[in-house]
Design an enzyme around this catalytic site. Structure first.
Site, PDB file in Angstrom:
ATOM      1  N   TYR A   1       0.807  -1.214   0.000  1.00 58.06           N
ATOM      2  CA  TYR A   1       0.000   0.000   0.000  1.00 58.06           C
ATOM      3  C   TYR A   1       0.848   1.276   0.000  1.00 58.06           C
ATOM      4  O   TYR A   1       0.303   2.389  -0.003  1.00 58.06           O
ATOM      5  CB  TYR A   1      -0.904   0.041   1.236  1.00 58.06           C
TER       6      TYR A   1
ATOM      7  N   HIS B   1      -4.694   6.077  -1.379  1.00 58.64           N
ATOM      8  CA  HIS B   1      -5.331   6.062  -0.060  1.00 58.64           C
ATOM      9  C   HIS B   1      -4.320   6.386   1.039  1.00 58.64           C
ATOM     10  O   HIS B   1      -4.713   6.649   2.176  1.00 58.64           O
ATOM     11  CB  HIS B   1      -5.962   4.690   0.170  1.00 58.64           C
TER      12      HIS B   1
ATOM     13  N   ASN C   1      -9.797   1.707   8.352  1.00 56.00           N
ATOM     14  CA  ASN C   1     -11.116   1.768   8.983  1.00 56.00           C
ATOM     15  C   ASN C   1     -11.083   1.587  10.495  1.00 56.00           C
ATOM     16  O   ASN C   1     -12.128   1.600  11.145  1.00 56.00           O
ATOM     17  CB  ASN C   1     -12.069   0.731   8.357  1.00 56.00           C
TER      18      ASN C   1
END
Length: 200
Positions: free
Chosen positions: A22, A27, A75
């Site tokens: 990532y 993001h 999250n």
């Protein structure tokens, strides 16, 4: 924060997802800003398992502040932020959260003193854990897929393209300048001077 600095300490939390896969995804724009701040301030981020985050404590203008990257995945970002605020006696109003925003074009940044999550799961988690929306947030535009679909999971987890690299560098530098202005001159000055699009 802590050590007699509780009245002056601030927390800067850049959000993203941990893991090499990532590392340069859209993001993770929040992570990128904190990485740039750490480099600028010669601060070494280190994993602190008690906070579920990578953390560095920095002295700026005679005040102690904390920068962090939650290691919880996006999250659940609120877990790390809540734990850090509890340990360092921080407050939501003195916590700046840096996040990506697909509703802003790449090249645009927007600082606000409070607001809604806008559907951003990281902000939702922080709001839930802190019990308030009254914390500053710096949104870093990452653009959106050309068809404008709301289902953007694949897009936000994609890498910035080589053609976007130059603009991304300018965005990260401007975001860091805005954070430093927020620290030294307050949110109104930081918003007035830096919110908006970068002129290419």
């Amino acid at each position: 924060m802590g050590n007699g600095q509780s009245e002056t300490g601030k927390l800067i939390a850049g959000l993203g997802n941990p893991g090499r896969q990532y590392a340069r995804t859209r993001h993770n724009a929040g992570f990128m800003v904190v990485d740039r701040l750490a480099s600028r301030w010669q601060a070494g981020l280190a994993v602190k398992s008690r906070f579920k985050a990578r953390v560095a404590v920095v002295e700026r203008n005679g005040h102690r502040l904390v920068i962090c990257q939650p290691e919880t995945f996006m999250n659940a970002s609120g877990e790390a932020v809540q734990a850090l605020l509890a340990f360092y006696h921080g407050t939501a109003e003195r916590t700046l959260v840096v996040v990506d925003d697909a509703d802003l074009s790449l090249g645009e940044i927007r600082l606000r003193g409070r607001g809604s999550s806008g559907g951003h799961h990281g902000l939702e988690s922080i709001e839930q854990h802190l019990g308030t929306r009254d914390f500053p947030r710096l949104r870093v535009g990452i653009g959106r897929t050309e068809n404008g679909t709301r289902e953007i999971t694949d897009y936000v987890l994609s890498q910035f393209s080589p053609g976007e690299a130059g603009l991304l560098e300018k965005v990260l530098a401007r975001a860091c300048d805005q954070v430093e202005c927020w620290l030294s001159e307050g949110i109104s000055q930081a918003m007035n001077r830096f919110n908006g699009k970068i002129e290419i």
